[in-house]
Write a protein that holds these residues in place. Sequence first.
Motif, PDB file in Angstrom:
ATOM      1  N   UNK A 304      68.119  44.084  66.108  1.00 53.74           N
ATOM      2  CA  UNK A 304      66.889  43.398  65.683  1.00 53.74           C
ATOM      3  C   UNK A 304      67.196  42.404  64.572  1.00 53.74           C
ATOM      4  N   UNK A 305      66.460  41.276  64.563  1.00 56.86           N
ATOM      5  CA  UNK A 305      66.779  40.182  63.652  1.00 56.86           C
ATOM      6  C   UNK A 305      66.702  40.525  62.187  1.00 56.86           C
ATOM      7  N   UNK A 306      65.939  41.568  61.828  1.00 56.09           N
ATOM      8  CA  UNK A 306      65.786  41.909  60.414  1.00 56.09           C
ATOM      9  C   UNK A 306      66.718  43.028  59.971  1.00 56.09           C
ATOM     10  N   UNK A 307      67.674  43.411  60.814  1.00 55.70           N
ATOM     11  CA  UNK A 307      68.612  44.472  60.470  1.00 55.70           C
ATOM     12  C   UNK A 307      70.048  43.978  60.603  1.00 55.70           C
ATOM     13  N   UNK A 308      70.959  44.749  59.980  1.00 52.86           N
ATOM     14  CA  UNK A 308      72.363  44.393  59.996  1.00 52.86           C
ATOM     15  C   UNK A 308      73.153  45.371  60.862  1.00 52.86           C
ATOM     16  N   UNK A 309      74.243  44.868  61.430  1.00 56.19           N
ATOM     17  CA  UNK A 309      75.173  45.734  62.138  1.00 56.19           C
ATOM     18  C   UNK A 309      75.839  46.666  61.130  1.00 56.19           C
ATOM     19  N   UNK A 310      75.810  47.981  61.415  1.00 57.15           N
ATOM     20  CA  UNK A 310      76.410  48.968  60.526  1.00 57.15           C
ATOM     21  C   UNK A 310      77.909  49.051  60.805  1.00 57.15           C
ATOM     22  N   UNK A 311      78.700  48.795  59.785  1.00 61.75           N
ATOM     23  CA  UNK A 311      80.138  48.715  59.956  1.00 61.75           C
ATOM     24  C   UNK A 311      80.742  50.035  60.429  1.00 61.75           C
ATOM     25  N   UNK A 312      80.294  51.144  59.871  1.00 60.25           N
ATOM     26  CA  UNK A 312      80.854  52.450  60.247  1.00 60.25           C
ATOM     27  C   UNK A 312      80.499  52.803  61.686  1.00 60.25           C
ATOM     28  N   UNK A 313      79.249  52.580  62.066  1.00 57.40           N
ATOM     29  CA  UNK A 313      78.852  52.852  63.439  1.00 57.40           C
ATOM     30  C   UNK A 313      79.623  51.965  64.416  1.00 57.40           C
ATOM     31  N   UNK A 314      79.812  50.710  64.025  1.00 61.37           N
ATOM     32  CA  UNK A 314      80.564  49.794  64.881  1.00 61.37           C
ATOM     33  C   UNK A 314      82.017  50.259  65.029  1.00 61.37           C
ATOM     34  N   UNK A 315      82.599  50.769  63.952  1.00 62.80           N
ATOM     35  CA  UNK A 315      83.979  51.265  64.035  1.00 62.80           C
ATOM     36  C   UNK A 315      84.088  52.456  64.974  1.00 62.80           C
ATOM     37  N   UNK A 316      83.072  53.322  64.972  1.00 64.37           N
ATOM     38  CA  UNK A 316      83.087  54.446  65.912  1.00 64.37           C
ATOM     39  C   UNK A 316      83.079  53.959  67.362  1.00 64.37           C
ATOM     40  N   UNK A 317      82.378  52.867  67.597  1.00 62.38           N
ATOM     41  CA  UNK A 317      82.283  52.330  68.963  1.00 62.38           C
ATOM     42  C   UNK A 317      83.472  51.464  69.351  1.00 62.38           C
ATOM     43  N   UNK A 318      83.913  50.621  68.424  1.00 59.24           N
ATOM     44  CA  UNK A 318      84.874  49.574  68.773  1.00 59.24           C
ATOM     45  C   UNK A 318      86.244  49.753  68.121  1.00 59.24           C
ATOM     46  N   UNK A 319      86.414  50.805  67.306  1.00 60.44           N
ATOM     47  CA  UNK A 319      87.667  50.957  66.578  1.00 60.44           C
ATOM     48  C   UNK A 319      87.754  49.937  65.456  1.00 60.44           C
ATOM     49  N   UNK A 320      88.953  49.600  65.051  1.00 55.07           N
ATOM     50  CA  UNK A 320      89.165  48.625  63.971  1.00 55.07           C
ATOM     51  C   UNK A 320      88.863  47.221  64.502  1.00 55.07           C
ATOM     52  N   UNK A 321      87.591  46.856  64.454  1.00 54.72           N
ATOM     53  CA  UNK A 321      87.149  45.579  65.012  1.00 54.72           C
ATOM     54  C   UNK A 321      87.149  44.495  63.935  1.00 54.72           C
ATOM     55  N   UNK A 322      86.985  43.256  64.348  1.00 54.60           N
ATOM     56  CA  UNK A 322      86.728  42.171  63.408  1.00 54.60           C
ATOM     57  C   UNK A 322      85.789  41.168  64.052  1.00 54.60           C
ATOM     58  N   UNK A 323      84.990  40.522  63.224  1.00 50.91           N
ATOM     59  CA  UNK A 323      84.119  39.464  63.724  1.00 50.91           C
ATOM     60  C   UNK A 323      84.972  38.276  64.155  1.00 50.91           C
ATOM     61  N   UNK A 324      84.549  37.620  65.198  1.00 54.31           N
ATOM     62  CA  UNK A 324      85.333  36.498  65.721  1.00 54.31           C
ATOM     63  C   UNK A 324      85.390  35.347  64.724  1.00 54.31           C
ATOM     64  N   UNK A 325      86.562  34.763  64.601  1.00 50.61           N
ATOM     65  CA  UNK A 325      86.728  33.547  63.817  1.00 50.61           C
ATOM     66  C   UNK A 325      86.174  32.365  64.605  1.00 50.61           C
ATOM     67  N   UNK A 326      86.071  31.219  63.963  1.00 49.07           N
ATOM     68  CA  UNK A 326      85.596  30.025  64.666  1.00 49.07           C
ATOM     69  C   UNK A 326      86.508  29.706  65.847  1.00 49.07           C
TER      70      UNK A 326
END
Length: 577
Positions: A304-326
């Motif tokens: 949702x537009x008014x919330x942020x992606x939770x880093x810990x939850x994302x790590x559980x799903x995606x492992x050691x992820x990173x946001x894409x660079x340009x």
Amino acid sequence: MAIKKNTASMRMTSLYAPTLKEDPAEAELASHRLLLRAGFIRKQASGLYSYLPLAWRSLKKIEAIVRDEMDGAGAQELMLPIMVDAELWRESGRHDAYGPELMRFDDRHGREFVLGPTHEETITDLVKNELKSYKQLPVNLYQIQSKFRDEIRPRFGLMRSREFIMKDGYSFDATQEGLQASYDAMKDAYARICERCGIHALPVVADSGQIGGDTSVEFMALADAGEASLVYCDACGFAADDEAASTRVPVTEGAGAGALEKAHTPGMGTIEQVAAFFGLPENGTRKSLALVAEDGTRVVAIVPGDHELNDVKAEHLFGEYHLMSDEELEQAGLHKGFIGPVGLPAGIRLVCDESLRESTSWTCGANEVDYHFTGACPGRDFEVDEWADLITVVAGDPCPHCGRPLAGARGIEVSQVFQLGTKYSEAMGATFMDEDGREKPLIMGCYGVGISRTLTAAVEQHNDEHGIVWPVSIAPFEVAIIPLDPKKEPCAGVAERLFDELVAAGIETVMDDRDERPGVKFADNDLMGFPYQIILGRRGLERGVVELKDRATGEREDVPVEEVAAKVAALVEAARA
């Protein structure tokens, strides 16, 4: 014959507690500033502190409370090596996973060791050749020991240091039901420890982090200076840190009448701009984040537009992820600020927050620069690969238990309980024979109390503009006698008599026998935070009274000299209970 000194009493002329008149420039938090100023700690190097006598007395009291609760719950104390063979950490799979915070070194023979930040591997290795039958279970073992973590940026004094004192305990059970009983007993004991240390703490649902396991509760001491964010419900008592809190937030349907339409949105690459353009609240828009998972998979995560992606939850799903660079965005065929679920390039995994599952009209990026879609509908206009809990829960979101709005706070983690299950026992071959003669992995729990963190949390919760205000249970001394004329009669004689009476009554007493101005004595004793002060002045003694001050409330009363020791003893005994 050596003279046995009473360690429950001290004279300030002998006390090693060098105070500071000014706030240290490095100290950001009240606890750091006051512990330094009051002569409790001194910095040796970044993240390394010496505990001076006053701090050590308080730490020993915290340890005594912890030991009392642990022993009362049937746990047994032992001591494990601080140095741990690195092969044990490789065996458990944590050697590389723990990261650079793990302090590693080689001995003179080239054998690799680590300094234990926690001792799951060591305790599992210890018991795996000893606990071989269900008849030996349950077993609960604990230690109180210095731990080490190579923090990248040690800060806030004892709150985040490289060496710290911790109680770590481990339970071993034959069944999940047994683990639950051990876990519940420790959780109850931990709540009592906080209460006995004078700390207001909430038990909050937590992420297990690098320790592992499926169930965990942290005890968070509420404090504005706390490093952790948490949410809680006044209506039903639910509490969780923002790394573990889950709820389905209400969302607004997007713009449009339900049909998929493309809108020209020149230069509008932020949620705020898009929401304003379409006249929507921010949760009527959909926020898309492009990332690369640990396995190299390209992912678009939508919340949702008014919330942020939770880093810990994302790590559980995606492992050691990173946001894409340009550069990575360009390679993936994505456009920053205009990413959306409709028409995603091939090979990109689409994961959306559970809160959006029932929404059928999304305002979202169109995967084309300066364009957004309205009316986008899951299942019709695009397919979601996975629905998952992705967002950081914030104050105002609905409680997952009762639906009331959650409140937000900050806290200091002082202790945590984990259900480890068989994470370590399976990896390290720690098994036992059950009643049917079958070999099974031991079922483990893990329980930690930050002893030095508890000291910090207590100061954060108990201080005022004059200094520390110790709870009686962990104060280095329970009462201070402050004679304003320590070398003159009758002040000197009365002070000595009260000192002897209080010590004989078992009250931990410090006498400020320094030849200092009254203002200096008052300031130092307030700064050090002793719970009660007995002030002996000439005018009061002429009337046969002394002044008794309660440090916590600031209340003062005149008490007859003959009655004050008994009165203070009664106050202290009541507070101890």
